[in-house]
Design an enzyme around this catalytic site. Sequence first.
Site, mmCIF file in Angstrom:
data_model
loop_
_atom_site.group_PDB
_atom_site.id
_atom_site.type_symbol
_atom_site.label_atom_id
_atom_site.label_comp_id
_atom_site.label_asym_id
_atom_site.label_seq_id
_atom_site.Cartn_x
_atom_site.Cartn_y
_atom_site.Cartn_z
ATOM 1 C CG ASN A 8 -1.863 1.191 1.248
ATOM 2 O OD1 ASN A 8 -1.464 2.314 0.933
ATOM 3 N ND2 ASN A 8 -3.108 0.971 1.635
ATOM 4 C CD GLU A 35 -4.453 4.779 1.027
ATOM 5 O OE1 GLU A 35 -4.866 5.823 1.542
ATOM 6 O OE2 GLU A 35 -4.024 3.810 1.673
ATOM 7 C CE1 TYR A 107 -6.842 0.763 1.159
ATOM 8 C CE2 TYR A 107 -7.827 2.264 -0.435
ATOM 9 C CZ TYR A 107 -7.306 2.023 0.821
ATOM 10 O OH TYR A 107 -7.261 3.041 1.748
ATOM 11 C CG ASP A 148 -4.923 -2.097 3.169
ATOM 12 O OD1 ASP A 148 -5.449 -2.751 4.094
ATOM 13 O OD2 ASP A 148 -4.683 -0.874 3.253
ATOM 14 C CG ASN A 150 -8.352 -1.080 5.441
ATOM 15 O OD1 ASN A 150 -7.500 -0.655 6.238
ATOM 16 N ND2 ASN A 150 -8.637 -0.459 4.305
ATOM 17 C CG ASP A 248 0.163 4.794 6.343
ATOM 18 O OD1 ASP A 248 0.189 4.243 5.231
ATOM 19 O OD2 ASP A 248 -0.815 5.477 6.720
ATOM 20 C CG HIS A 249 0.210 0.082 4.446
ATOM 21 N ND1 HIS A 249 -0.646 -0.978 4.653
ATOM 22 C CD2 HIS A 249 -0.556 1.202 4.514
ATOM 23 C CE1 HIS A 249 -1.879 -0.529 4.828
ATOM 24 N NE2 HIS A 249 -1.848 0.788 4.752
#
Length: 257
Positions: A8, A35, A107, A148, A150, A248-249
Amino acid sequence: MLKIATYNINGINARLPVLLQWLQEAKPDIVCLQELKAPGERFPLAEIQAAGYQAVWHGQKSWNGVAILSRSLPIQEVGRSLPGDKDDVQSRYLEAVVGQIVIVCLYCPNGNPYPGEKFEYKLKWYKRLTAHAKKLLAHDVPVILIGDYNVMPTTLDVYKPEKYVNDALFRTEVRAAFDGLLKQGWTDAIRHLYPEETIYTFWDYFRRAWERNAGLRIDHFLISPHLRDRLSRGGVDKHVRGWEKTSDHAPVWIELK
């Protein structure tokens, strides 16, 4: 060995130097990106090709966006929308045949805040994914659902489970939806390789989460039964999360024999 990765990127143009540096270092054969946060015409194809990769992608202005990169294997795009809702225009799904494997780059919606419309959309999206995943298994070909999701599937996948009880990434409904996928016959590749280890793939930008290792495991590979015996290794390129202007991944990868 065939090395397959997911990342991501959290804005492909903003993080392009990071992506190119990691591609040069890790040399994955297949990469799923999520993303992108860029419309299709702003996908940096020239730079990706210069790094030695071909690509298919499905972008969207400001949000979402997915891409599949291949270093040497041919890519044939199959579809870029998750069946089940003709009115859904969010760019969260991309399916292609890469070599002899069906690669799905996804995603999943975040779903926060809970409760609310975004959470309900997430549950409906998972329901559509589950229905389509069942059809993919029925084709009796090698498939990997990558990206991802989530969701932190278990308490081992989140640094403070009690903090996330009512978070859309850890709600029982979402974890049950992920578990429903596994019960179809998919294997969570990283957890299969490391059944008892604490492994994170995401660290928030806030509250020094990276420095404290306050992480989450939300990036997953679900592999079809054809590939389970070929699964050799896997891991997280955790150090990439520490690079300047990074996502941040962190990139996650597996290797198939």
